[in-house]
Structure formats: C-alpha cells, structure tokens
Scaffold this active site. Structure first.
Site: not given
Ligand code: G3I
Length: 370
Positions: A159, A264
């Site tokens: 991220e 995810e």
C-alpha cells in the site's frame, strides 16, 4: 433469478446426498475442496489468524487443510507484532506459521515487510532519516533473512500508493524518498534470494492507481532489482465488482512479465460510502448500518454468488497469468469487515458462513469446473 436459485438448490441437494450416501463420509468432509477444484489453474489461499495456525481447533485445521494450499498471516508478521521494540523481534508466532505450512503442505506468503500501518510503537518517536534507514535495513534483513527459503513469497511493500497513483505520504517516503520501494526490494532480494517478491495494494485495478503501480514496478525493474509479482488485494463491494478494470489490470501487469495474484479477496455486502481498504478510514454507525444481523436476504446472497462466479470466470480465463487467489479469512466470522469501518457489524463477504458451511457463492464457483 429463479433459474439461479434452482441451480444452486440442486447442487446443494446433490452434495448433501453425496455426503449421506458415501459410507463413513460426513457432510463436512463431502464438501468439495477449492484447492483441488482449481489445482490445475492457480493456488487457493486464505488469511490465517494465530489461533488457526496454532491449530487450537482440530476441526478448523482439518477444514483449512482440505480447502487451501496457500496462506497469508492476517496480522502476525506485521512489523508492530514481529518487531515490537527497537532491538527485539518476536518470531514465535511466525515460526509456528512456518511449521504449520510445512506440516500441511501449505505455501506461506509473508505479509508484510514494509507497510506504514501497524508499525512498532517506537517508530512514532523517530524523527531522523538515519533512524528510519536503520529500522528499514535491519527489519528487512532480519525478518526476510530468517525465513529465506522457508516461506514461498513476501509482500515486500504494501500500500505505497494514493488513489491518484502518486506515492502515499508515509514515514518511509518522508525520510527515505521515492526510491524506498526499490530499495526495499533490493534488500529483500539480498536477504531472501529463495523467496518470491511481490508488491501488494488495494484498488490498484483502478486506472489512476494502476498507472502509478505500473510506473512503480517499471522503476524497480529499471534498477535491475527483482520483483516477481503484483498483488491486487480485491476488497470489493457486492454488485459493484470492477470486472472490466480487473481484466485490464491482469493484462497490463502481466505484460511487464509479472505474476498477478488476488491476495485479500472479499466482497462486502454491508453499506459503506467509499471504496477500498484504508484501515484508518471509519464511518459512524446509524440505524441502517448493520442491516443483516439476522441473516442475509436471498437477493443479496444471490448477487454475492453471481459476483463470485463472474470473478472466478475471469480468473480462469486468465489462468496463465493469475497464480494465486487468496481470501481474506477462512469464513464470515473471521472477516475484518465485521469491524471495519464500523465495529460490531455482521458481514457476509466470503465463501463459507460462520460455521464453515459453503454458501451459494461457493457452489457457483466450484460449478465452473464441472
Ligand atoms: O490484538 C489486539 C488486541 O489485543 C486488542 O484487544 C484489540 C482491540 O482493538 O485489537 C487487537 O488488534 C487488532 C488486530 O487486527 C488483531 O485482531 C487491531 O486493533 C486491528 O486494527 C487489526 O486489524 C487488522 C488490520 O489489517 C489492521 O492492521 C485486521 O485484522 C486485518 O484483517 C487487516 O488486514 C489488512 C491487510 O493487512 C492489508 N490490506 C488491508 C487489510 C484489511 O484492512
């Protein structure tokens, strides 16, 4: 809709019947296995919490081993937990995870070496580039080095991008500059030459963020540093899964010579007024924010099933490029979405319900291979 319900109903009845007719086979064991269903296509993974990889519940262990051949620790390898003080590491949980993987033939994806979130508390007090550099170097060398060849892969950086594709403002960007991502991969490559190295993010299938992600990857490659794959997290919303952008992303990332993985995956069914998985983002609860405490309405259940079916159709279409699909949790009870962005909700984002029973979405996904 009626046709969908009949198809799902017929299948469920078929599986129940199979469970009843096969001597010595309980219904639970007769559930088809995701990892076996897709064994010629891609790996099937799940996020695991400590209780799961410590095998505290034998039934849960049996279930996990039956369904999955890859796993990612949901929290235990994050820096706050594995590196709690400046000079101390807590390797105990991660060592157990590695043992679990070895024992059950489950490939472990390390998550994650460099992430601005869940940093050790001592990082809050750091105010110099020198100290950040020392943490960065020591952390990667020590953690990646310990598990070299023992785990299958690492989410080296997690991220690092904003929604517009620019670099996210973090302690690493502030003190180390834009090249920190390349540097993290260089250090990971040195410390862990026998482990695959990935960049992981959410919403990086969206055009602007994807452009930033492609640029970041090209920069790593141009520096002669190894990057093996890119993870698209896949935190999506029911009825709004961005199929077109996902397909474009698979093609564009693969064109850089990278493996593409969905790392995810979950599909939220509860109301939320923004997209993505920014953990610091919160919403205020109101009367409408937790609508399915007593069960998911059939219309939403069927939409969820249709979304998962379409998603796996897409993954199968590009199975030469997609190497892994990991769900963010084994079942609905475990999902982080029960507590984010509002605590204490009842969400239903995965293929298995709170008792590890397959949902209609599971049967639609498995039926793609029949
Ligand atoms: O362990 C403590 C416990 O001692 C304490 O009593 C409790 C009170 O809040 O908190 C517990 O820690 C929580 C931890 O999960 C373990 O359950 C943290 O508050 C909570 O913030 C943390 O949430 C995790 C989140 O990342 C933040 O790191 C979620 O479980 C985890 O699913 C989520 O995973 C992230 C991926 O790593 C990266 N991509 C997005 C994804 C979803 O946010």
């Amino acid at each position: 809709m009626i046709q969908i319900e009949q198809t799902v109903g017929t299948r469920i009845a078929g599986f129940i019947l199979a469970g009843l007719l096969l001597p010595g086979v309980t219904f639970g064991q007769s559930i088809p296995s995701l990892k076996d269903t897709f064994k010629n296509d891609f790996g099937i993974g799940t996020a695991l919490n400590n209780a799961q990889f410590e095998e505290r519940d034998p039934k849960m262990t049996q279930f996990i081993v039956h369904q999955f051949n890859m796993a990612t620790p949901e929290n235990s390898m994050k820096s706050a937990l594995i590196h709690p003080t400046w000079s101390n590491y807590n390797f105990e949980p991660s060592d157990k995870l590695v043992q679990f993987g070895k024992k059950h033939n489950i490939k472990i994806n390390g998550h994650t070496l460099i992430w601005h979130s869940q940093l050790p508390p001592f990082m809050r007090g750091i105010r110099s580039a020198d100290s950040v550099r020392t943490f960065f170097n020591d952390h990667i060398k020590t953690v990646a080095g310990r598990y070299d060849g023992k785990i299958f892969s690492w989410d080296v950086v997690n991220e690092a991008l904003n929604e517009d594709g620019t670099m996210r403002k973090t302690v690493f960007l502030d003190y180390l500059g834009e090249d920190y991502v390349t540097e993290a991969f260089r250090l990971a490559q040195q410390a862990s030459p026998n482990t695959e190295l990935y960049y992981n993010d959410y919403n990086n299938e969206q055009p602007a963020k994807r452009a930033g992600c492609l640029a970041l990857i090209k920069k790593i490659q141009a520096a002669g540093v190894r990057i093996d794959g890119v993870g698209i997290q896949g935190h999506w919303h029911v009825g709004r899964v961005p199929f077109k952008e996902i397909e474009e992303s698979i093609l564009q990332y693969a064109a850089l010579g990278l493996q593409v993985m969905f790392t995810e995956v979950d599909i939220e069914v509860l109301p939320r007024n923004f997209q993505g998985a920014e953990v610091s983002q919160r919403m205020t609860a109101n009367e409408q924010s937790n609508p399915y405490v007593n069960g998911l309405p059939d219309s939403v259940q069927q939409q969820l099933a249709a979304d998962y079916e379409a998603l796996f159709k897409l993954f199968l279409k590009h199975k030469d490029k997609v190497t892994r699909v990991t769900f963010w949790g084994v079942n609905d009870a475990q999902s982080w979405l029960n507590n984010w962005p509002i605590r204490g909700r009842t969400s239903y984002p995965l293929l298995f319900d709170r008792n590890n029973q397959p949902k209609p979405a599971f049967y639609r996904v498995v039926a793609l291979k029949k």
